[in-house]
Design a protein around this motif. Structure first.
Motif, PDB file in Angstrom:
ATOM      1  N   VAL A 112      11.100   1.334  -9.314  1.00 37.63           N
ATOM      2  CA  VAL A 112      10.191   0.325  -8.781  1.00 37.63           C
ATOM      3  C   VAL A 112      10.422   0.276  -7.265  1.00 37.63           C
ATOM      4  O   VAL A 112      11.499  -0.106  -6.814  1.00 37.63           O
ATOM      5  CB  VAL A 112      10.463  -1.074  -9.393  1.00 37.63           C
ATOM      6  CG1 VAL A 112       9.473  -2.092  -8.850  1.00 37.63           C
ATOM      7  CG2 VAL A 112      10.423  -1.015 -10.911  1.00 37.63           C
ATOM      8  N   ALA A 113       9.400   0.680  -6.504  1.00 37.58           N
ATOM      9  CA  ALA A 113       9.547   0.712  -5.048  1.00 37.58           C
ATOM     10  C   ALA A 113       9.795  -0.700  -4.532  1.00 37.58           C
ATOM     11  O   ALA A 113       9.062  -1.623  -4.869  1.00 37.58           O
ATOM     12  CB  ALA A 113       8.288   1.297  -4.419  1.00 37.58           C
ATOM     13  N   HIS A 114      10.849  -0.867  -3.757  1.00 45.01           N
ATOM     14  CA  HIS A 114      11.142  -2.181  -3.185  1.00 45.01           C
ATOM     15  C   HIS A 114      11.984  -2.014  -1.925  1.00 45.01           C
ATOM     16  O   HIS A 114      12.533  -0.941  -1.673  1.00 45.01           O
ATOM     17  CB  HIS A 114      11.872  -3.070  -4.199  1.00 45.01           C
ATOM     18  CG  HIS A 114      13.222  -2.565  -4.605  1.00 45.01           C
ATOM     19  ND1 HIS A 114      13.402  -1.648  -5.627  1.00 45.01           N
ATOM     20  CD2 HIS A 114      14.457  -2.824  -4.123  1.00 45.01           C
ATOM     21  CE1 HIS A 114      14.696  -1.380  -5.752  1.00 45.01           C
ATOM     22  NE2 HIS A 114      15.365  -2.081  -4.841  1.00 45.01           N
ATOM     23  N   THR A 115      12.060  -3.070  -1.126  1.00 47.01           N
ATOM     24  CA  THR A 115      12.875  -3.052   0.085  1.00 47.01           C
ATOM     25  C   THR A 115      13.732  -4.306   0.099  1.00 47.01           C
ATOM     26  O   THR A 115      13.228  -5.409  -0.149  1.00 47.01           O
ATOM     27  CB  THR A 115      11.967  -3.023   1.340  1.00 47.01           C
ATOM     28  OG1 THR A 115      11.051  -1.928   1.204  1.00 47.01           O
ATOM     29  CG2 THR A 115      12.785  -2.838   2.601  1.00 47.01           C
ATOM     30  N   ASP A 156       6.128  -0.721   8.393  1.00 53.27           N
ATOM     31  CA  ASP A 156       5.250  -1.731   7.801  1.00 53.27           C
ATOM     32  C   ASP A 156       5.677  -3.162   8.088  1.00 53.27           C
ATOM     33  O   ASP A 156       4.837  -4.054   8.170  1.00 53.27           O
ATOM     34  CB  ASP A 156       5.200  -1.531   6.278  1.00 53.27           C
ATOM     35  CG  ASP A 156       4.621  -0.179   5.908  1.00 53.27           C
ATOM     36  OD1 ASP A 156       3.460   0.060   6.265  1.00 53.27           O
ATOM     37  OD2 ASP A 156       5.339   0.641   5.306  1.00 53.27           O
ATOM     38  N   TYR A 157       6.987  -3.377   8.206  1.00 53.64           N
ATOM     39  CA  TYR A 157       7.478  -4.750   8.312  1.00 53.64           C
ATOM     40  C   TYR A 157       7.804  -5.170   9.751  1.00 53.64           C
ATOM     41  O   TYR A 157       8.175  -6.302   9.982  1.00 53.64           O
ATOM     42  CB  TYR A 157       8.740  -4.915   7.447  1.00 53.64           C
ATOM     43  CG  TYR A 157       8.495  -4.850   5.952  1.00 53.64           C
ATOM     44  CD1 TYR A 157       8.204  -6.009   5.222  1.00 53.64           C
ATOM     45  CD2 TYR A 157       8.566  -3.644   5.255  1.00 53.64           C
ATOM     46  CE1 TYR A 157       8.000  -5.968   3.852  1.00 53.64           C
ATOM     47  CE2 TYR A 157       8.364  -3.590   3.880  1.00 53.64           C
ATOM     48  CZ  TYR A 157       8.085  -4.752   3.186  1.00 53.64           C
ATOM     49  OH  TYR A 157       7.893  -4.704   1.821  1.00 53.64           O
ATOM     50  N   ARG A 158       7.714  -4.211  10.705  1.00 55.17           N
ATOM     51  CA  ARG A 158       8.045  -4.565  12.083  1.00 55.17           C
ATOM     52  C   ARG A 158       6.784  -4.600  12.934  1.00 55.17           C
ATOM     53  O   ARG A 158       5.899  -3.757  12.777  1.00 55.17           O
ATOM     54  CB  ARG A 158       9.019  -3.547  12.673  1.00 55.17           C
ATOM     55  CG  ARG A 158       9.404  -3.885  14.129  1.00 55.17           C
ATOM     56  CD  ARG A 158      10.471  -2.954  14.682  1.00 55.17           C
ATOM     57  NE  ARG A 158      10.090  -1.578  14.493  1.00 55.17           N
ATOM     58  CZ  ARG A 158      10.954  -0.596  14.209  1.00 55.17           C
ATOM     59  NH1 ARG A 158      12.244  -0.847  14.114  1.00 55.17           N
ATOM     60  NH2 ARG A 158      10.526   0.632  14.040  1.00 55.17           N
ATOM     61  N   LYS A 189       8.226   2.821   0.404  1.00 58.99           N
ATOM     62  CA  LYS A 189       8.707   4.177   0.107  1.00 58.99           C
ATOM     63  C   LYS A 189       9.024   4.912   1.407  1.00 58.99           C
ATOM     64  O   LYS A 189       9.584   5.990   1.391  1.00 58.99           O
ATOM     65  CB  LYS A 189       7.644   4.957  -0.673  1.00 58.99           C
ATOM     66  CG  LYS A 189       7.367   4.377  -2.047  1.00 58.99           C
ATOM     67  CD  LYS A 189       6.203   5.076  -2.716  1.00 58.99           C
ATOM     68  CE  LYS A 189       5.755   4.294  -3.933  1.00 58.99           C
ATOM     69  NZ  LYS A 189       4.381   4.627  -4.323  1.00 58.99           N
ATOM     70  N   ARG A 190       8.607   4.352   2.547  1.00 58.57           N
ATOM     71  CA  ARG A 190       8.885   4.993   3.835  1.00 58.57           C
ATOM     72  C   ARG A 190       9.727   4.039   4.691  1.00 58.57           C
ATOM     73  O   ARG A 190      10.131   2.985   4.218  1.00 58.57           O
ATOM     74  CB  ARG A 190       7.565   5.349   4.534  1.00 58.57           C
ATOM     75  CG  ARG A 190       6.692   4.140   4.864  1.00 58.57           C
ATOM     76  CD  ARG A 190       5.415   4.561   5.581  1.00 58.57           C
ATOM     77  NE  ARG A 190       4.683   3.402   6.082  1.00 58.57           N
ATOM     78  CZ  ARG A 190       3.540   3.483   6.741  1.00 58.57           C
ATOM     79  NH1 ARG A 190       2.973   4.646   6.982  1.00 58.57           N
ATOM     80  NH2 ARG A 190       2.939   2.396   7.168  1.00 58.57           N
ATOM     81  N   ASP A 191       9.991   4.410   5.936  1.00 59.95           N
ATOM     82  CA  ASP A 191      10.788   3.578   6.842  1.00 59.95           C
ATOM     83  C   ASP A 191      10.230   2.149   6.876  1.00 59.95           C
ATOM     84  O   ASP A 191       9.071   1.947   7.245  1.00 59.95           O
ATOM     85  CB  ASP A 191      10.730   4.215   8.238  1.00 59.95           C
ATOM     86  CG  ASP A 191      11.500   3.395   9.274  1.00 59.95           C
ATOM     87  OD1 ASP A 191      12.048   2.326   8.915  1.00 59.95           O
ATOM     88  OD2 ASP A 191      11.546   3.836  10.435  1.00 59.95           O
ATOM     89  N   PRO A 192      11.039   1.142   6.480  1.00 58.23           N
ATOM     90  CA  PRO A 192      10.527  -0.236   6.435  1.00 58.23           C
ATOM     91  C   PRO A 192       9.940  -0.696   7.775  1.00 58.23           C
ATOM     92  O   PRO A 192       9.009  -1.501   7.807  1.00 58.23           O
ATOM     93  CB  PRO A 192      11.742  -1.078   6.070  1.00 58.23           C
ATOM     94  CG  PRO A 192      12.755  -0.140   5.531  1.00 58.23           C
ATOM     95  CD  PRO A 192      12.442   1.229   6.055  1.00 58.23           C
TER      96      PRO A 192
END
Ligand SMILES: [Mn+2]
Length: 331
Positions: free
Chosen positions: A175-178, A146-148, A140-143
């Motif tokens: 549905v929250a997704h990236t 969490d992913y970097r 829900k926030r800047d990817p």
């Protein structure tokens, strides 16, 4: 060369989900024993688990004991992150009072917390391993939050695990997704994700990988789960990265372990619900979408008797409580 084995979403529990017709616990025991066997056969240096080791944070001690005995047979570290099912109320701060936190204290698993780095080294190759547990703002926030991760000096490769909803095809709104194409970061050589049980085909770009092999356990009978076979991923790091998906040989086909009649009933219910919602929407301008708001509004518009309205509310509350008691069987 450094070798790692990745597995995710094992959803260990002591009872069979409603959608399973086989001995779910026995099947899961067999699959985890096979994961241990693969780890030994392939001589991996560590096993990585992408979260949702357990189906609930408070699984019974008898079940934890049963599975801890299998995991203990691993001769290498088992690094993991907390998934949404491992913790209370989607709050990663509760992990220390969950069964996963207990296994971490006993050294059966090694929980990776945000910012923490583990190292796996062999033959002059150094791999840093980090992990991001589930939390409510994930997807829900800047990817990048969490992913970097940053690759430390001295690391040849960076492997990062996230219990987040990374997908290669968009999910329904709400549905929250990236999307995986937003998740290519310079310093992350391999991004491993769980949470999305269906998994996705290997994503590869400029020598980097994004991988979700899908859940080890099939706990719902969505049509995609009927077809899907559980698998794990073998990663090898030398002057380049090799990725291999390994099927779990003891896993039975979905159609023999998942209950189709339940699926059909669920589809029927869903269809009924959709047409009900449509009828309700067609009947007026509704402010709320909660079922109790809808009952209130219909009762007001149609001048329905107070007693009828309270009885409807009472039955909804009973049904909701029953549903809550049965627990979620989602991601
Ligand atoms: Mn899961």
């Amino acid at each position: 060369m450094v070798s790692l084995l990745f597995v995710t979403d094992t959803h260990i529990r002591g009872t069979a989900p409603r959608s399973r017709v086989d001995d779910f616990v026995g099947a899961l025991r067999g699959k985890l024993a096979e994961v241990v066997e693969i780890a030994h056969r392939e001589q991996v240096d560590a096993v990585l688990h992408g979260g949702d080791l357990f189906d609930r944070p408070d699984i019974s001690p008898a079940v934890v004991r049963d599975f801890a005995r299998i995991l203990r047979q691993l001769e290498v570290p088992l690094y993991t992150i907390a998934g949404n099912h491992d913790i209370y109320g989607h709050n990663p701060d509760t992990v220390d009072r969950s069964m996963l936190g207990l296994l971490d204290a006993f050294g059966i698993v090694r929980l990776l917390r945000p910012g923490e780095r583990a190292w796996v080294r062999r033959d002059g190759v150094a791999v840093q391993v980090t992990g991001q547990p589930f939390h409510y703002d994930l997807d829900k926030r800047d990817p990048g939050d969490d992913y970097r991760v940053e690759k430390s000096d001295g690391a040849d490769y960076a492997v990062h695990m996230v219990h987040g909803m990374a997908v290669e095809r968009a999910l329904p709104e709400g549905v929250a997704h990236t999307m995986v194409n937003q998740l290519w970061f310079e310093e992350v050589d391999v991004l491993l994700t769980g949470h999305y049980h269906a998994g996705f085909p290997l994503q590869h770009r400029d020598g980097r990988y994004i991988i979700n092999p899908g859940a080890l356990a099939r706990i719902n009978n969505h049509p995609s789960e009927m077809k899907r076979m559980p698998q794990v991923v073998l990663l090898r790091f030398r002057n380049r990265i090799d990725v291999r998906f390994l099927p779990i040989a003891c896993a039975a086909p979905g159609k023999t372990v998942l209950d189709r009649s339940y699926l059909e009933k669920a589809a029927y219910r869903e269809e009924k619900m959709a047409s009900f919602v449509q009828e309700v929407r067609a009947a007026g301008e509704f402010k709320g979408i909660g079922i109790l708001d809808i009952v209130e509004e219909i009762a007001g518009m149609e001048g329905i008797d107070g007693e009828v309205k309270s009885e409807a509310m009472r039955r909804i509350a009973v049904a909701q409580e029953q549903l809550a008691g049965e627990g979620g069987e989602g991601e």
